[in-house]
Design a protein around this motif. Structure first.
Motif, short mmCIF file in Angstrom:
data_model
loop_
_atom_site.label_atom_id
_atom_site.label_comp_id
_atom_site.label_asym_id
_atom_site.label_seq_id
_atom_site.Cartn_x
_atom_site.Cartn_y
_atom_site.Cartn_z
N SER A 177 2.22 1.84 -3.43
CA SER A 177 1.19 2.33 -4.35
C SER A 177 0.80 3.78 -4.05
O SER A 177 0.13 4.42 -4.85
CB SER A 177 -0.06 1.45 -4.25
N LEU A 186 1.45 -4.33 -8.68
CA LEU A 186 1.47 -4.57 -7.24
C LEU A 186 0.34 -5.55 -6.95
O LEU A 186 -0.83 -5.23 -7.19
CB LEU A 186 1.26 -3.25 -6.48
N ARG A 197 1.41 6.72 -10.31
CA ARG A 197 0.23 5.85 -10.43
C ARG A 197 -0.04 5.43 -11.86
O ARG A 197 -0.55 4.35 -12.11
CB ARG A 197 -1.00 6.54 -9.84
N MET A 203 1.66 2.23 -12.60
CA MET A 203 1.42 1.12 -11.68
C MET A 203 -0.02 0.63 -11.77
O MET A 203 -0.92 1.40 -12.07
CB MET A 203 1.63 1.58 -10.23
N SER A 204 -0.20 -0.66 -11.48
CA SER A 204 -1.55 -1.17 -11.28
C SER A 204 -1.57 -2.02 -10.03
O SER A 204 -0.61 -2.73 -9.75
CB SER A 204 -2.01 -2.01 -12.47
N PHE A 205 -2.67 -1.92 -9.29
CA PHE A 205 -2.81 -2.66 -8.05
C PHE A 205 -3.82 -3.77 -8.24
O PHE A 205 -4.91 -3.54 -8.76
CB PHE A 205 -3.29 -1.69 -6.95
N PHE A 224 -5.97 -6.53 -6.11
CA PHE A 224 -6.35 -6.82 -4.73
C PHE A 224 -6.60 -8.30 -4.51
O PHE A 224 -6.73 -9.07 -5.45
CB PHE A 224 -7.63 -6.04 -4.38
N LYS A 255 0.83 -1.20 0.00
CA LYS A 255 0.00 0.00 0.00
C LYS A 255 0.87 1.26 0.00
O LYS A 255 0.54 2.25 -0.63
CB LYS A 255 -0.93 0.01 1.23
#
Lengths: 263, 258
Positions: free
Chosen positions: B58, B161, B79, B82-84, B86, B55
């Protein structure tokens, strides 16, 4: 499908039996019509005064529908403000509960005193009684969004309005409809209550609540029954219209409208 | 690719980072450098702060102390690259699969044509083009996770991430998705920072494993995984794989016991 029509047929048979029982009680006890009219007498009274019955129904429908519609617009707007500003919600939200606890029979005369008798005043009464469930349910739906979804939107640099329109609002739709369903049921009650105090600007003409009061004074019990039936049917109709819109809006994706496979 | 230290700016650089939650130290003095193209997995017992570290990278949560840079930028400014992903698929239930995948581009106001084209491309990538018009509730858990991955990939990130993305799946689905992820990783040349508590998953996927201990969360060991690429289902049966799993298991046990 076959099962459904069979179920409908059975419910109709039950209804017929109940009406038959009612008529039998009236006949066997020789009850006079002013005390308890049979279903036949009620139907006759309704047919006899169909134009004024329909007119009362029309007036109450307008009042209840307008009050409900206004409460949806205002309630969603208030809920959106609450969702956007947490501190404001914590400050003001408890007071919206007062809307629900305030006795509407006490408020109605005041509203009529301020707004003057007639359709507008009754619409205001309906609006007041419908507002609290809409605010409470919509607010709940707007704020109970999965935190990860908020994070997802933030990772894409979403603006607050994008988060509101593309995430919070659709997320709140099921609870909004729960609120509307509750309010739809009580909107007719709100209309009737308002009319009891000031349903009419002309003698002998007004919504169902006013007509009920009038019929009661005139001891027209058969017509009174017809009016009660009309009010009940109206409440049902509101409920089903809302259910239809709910299905329209949610059936694609929400669990509540998933086809039932097991009973 | 893995061993050579690039003189250029590292993809992710975490320097002496501490994170406190209401006084309690969640992460203590973390330093970690991830080079371009690495697949680094954070492994550790629950409560070691591995998800928290993700976190922080990110930018969804600020560090209490220290400095984090992503490709030389602050996490917030990075950002775009990047991609998160979950642990839960976190799909929007009111949107079809295709509409879910296109969400990121939609929020960034990408042109409709481009959006459509990319969504089709991503759905083909995760082999879900046949369910584009379905709603999430009609999909299995594994399919939902693939949609979630497609959604993360649609904006062409350089860095992924991933926060225990396959934890909720059964082992067979997880293994298959692991293989699929590596296939995409080889094609797309991302840098990946991955969180898991599964040893086998960490060894199978990573070029490097970082082991964390809890209370407070800190890095205790680093382990290079020198298994040959490309890795396939057979890799899991090799003796080298077993060896590294044993080694990692021993390190992890030391951490949990301590």
């Amino acid at each position: 499908m076959k099962k459904k029509s069979l179920l409908l047929l059975n419910s109709l048979i039950v209804l017929a039996c109940l009406l038959g029982l009612w008529q039998a009680v009236v006949w066997l006890n020789h009850l006079p019509a002013y005390l308890l009219p049979g279903p036949g007498a009620v139907a006759l009274a309704a047919l006899d005064r169909l134009p004024s019955l329909l007119n009362s129904l029309r007036i109450t429908t307008i009042e209840a529908a307008a009050g409900l519609a206004a409460s949806i617009v205002a309630g969603v707007a208030v809920a959106m403000v609450f969702a956007q500003w947490r501190w404001l919600r914590q400050l003001v939200y408890p007071y919206t509960i007062l809307l629900q606890t305030v006795p509407i029979v006490a408020i109605a005369p005041l509203v009529i005193f301020w707004a003057g008798p007639g359709i507008f005043a009754v619409t205001v009464v309906t609006f007041i009684i419908c507002l609290a469930p809409i605010i409470a349910n919509t607010t709940q739906g707007l704020i109970s969004v999965d935190e990860n979804l908020i994070h997802l939107f933030m990772m894409h640099k979403a603006t607050p309005s994008q988060i509101l329109l593309k995430l919070r609002l659709p997320n709140a739709m099921p609870s909004l409809f729960t609120g509307i369903r509750i309010s739809a049921g009580i909107s007719v009650i709100g209309g009737l209550t308002g009319e009891l105090f000031a349903g009419s600007t002309r003698v002998g003409e007004g919504g169902l609540g006013y007509a009920i009061l009038y019929a009661n004074n005139q001891m027209e019990t058969s017509y009174l029954f017809a009016l009660v039936v009309a009010a009940t049917v109206l409440g049902f109709a509101f409920f089903f219209v809302v259910m239809f819109f709910e299905w329209l809006a949610l059936h694609n994706w929400h669990e509540s409208s998933r086809p039932q496979t097991a009973e | 690719m893995v061993s050579a230290r690039d003189p250029a700016i590292p993809e992710i650089s975490v320097r002496s980072v501490t994170k406190r939650f209401r006084g309690a130290v969640a992460l203590h003095d973390i330093s970690l450098t991830v080079e371009r193209g690495e697949f680094v997995t954070l492994l550790g017992p629950s409560g070691c702060g591995k998800s928290t570290l993700l976190k922080l990278v990110s930018g969804l949560s600020p560090a209490s102390d220290g400095c984090i840079e992503v490709n030389g930028m602050t996490p917030e400014n990075a950002r775009e690259i990047m991609s998160f992903i979950f642990q839960d698929p976190t799909l929007l239930p009111w949107r079809t699969v295709a509409e879910n995948v296109g969400l990121g581009l939609e929020l960034e106001h990408a042109a409709r044509d481009l959006r459509k084209e990319r969504v089709v491309e991503m759905l083909q990538l995760v082999r879900l083009d046949h369910v584009a018009r379905r709603y999430p509730r009609e999909l299995s858990g594994g399919m939902k996770m693939r949609v979630s991955i497609a959604r993360a990939l649609v904006s062409r990130p350089r860095i992924l991430l991933m926060d225990e993305p396959f934890a909720a799946l059964d082992e067979m689905a997880r293994d298959r998705l692991n293989e699929e992820l590596l296939r995409l990783y080889a094609e797309q040349k991302w840098t990946v920072l991955f969180v898991t508590h599964s040893l086998a998953e960490a060894v199978f996927l990573s070029s490097r494993i970082v082991i964390l201990a809890a209370h407070p969360g800190r890095i205790t060991h680093e382990l290079r995984v020198d298994l040959p690429w490309p890795r396939t289902a057979e890799t899991r049966e090799s003796s080298e794989f077993e060896e590294i799993v044993t080694q990692a298991s021993r390190l992890l046990r030391g951490v949990v016991m301590a």
